[in-house]
Design a protein around this motif. Structure first.
Motif: not given
Length: 78
Positions: A5-13
């Motif tokens: 979830r953290r990696a996906a949120a980072f990519l989206l950001a």
């Protein structure tokens, strides 16, 4: 492969950041004195146009990966 979830949120950001940064950067390059010579675009403008376009394309692709990663994690919880 599943993103955390953290990696996906980072990519989206990162994708959002790209869309906030690069249009402003290009607007500043567009009005620069070095961008035009006698009404014609200079190499300076064209190179920076390519850099901004590639960055927006990559930022969009990375943001989409992040969005999809978050959606998959959300649907897996349901």
């Amino acid at each position: 492969m599943t993103l955390s979830r953290r990696a996906a949120a980072f990519l989206l950001a990162f994708g959002v950041w790209s869309w906030l940064l690069w249009p402003v950067f290009f607007r500043n390059i567009w009005v620069s004195d070095r961008s035009w010579l006698d009404g014609s675009p200079t190499a300076y403008l064209l190179v920076h146009l390519v850099i901004a376009a590639v960055s927006l394309i990559l930022g969009t692709a990375i943001g989409v990966m992040g969005w999809r990663g978050l959606r998959v994690r959300r649907s897996a919880r349901a």
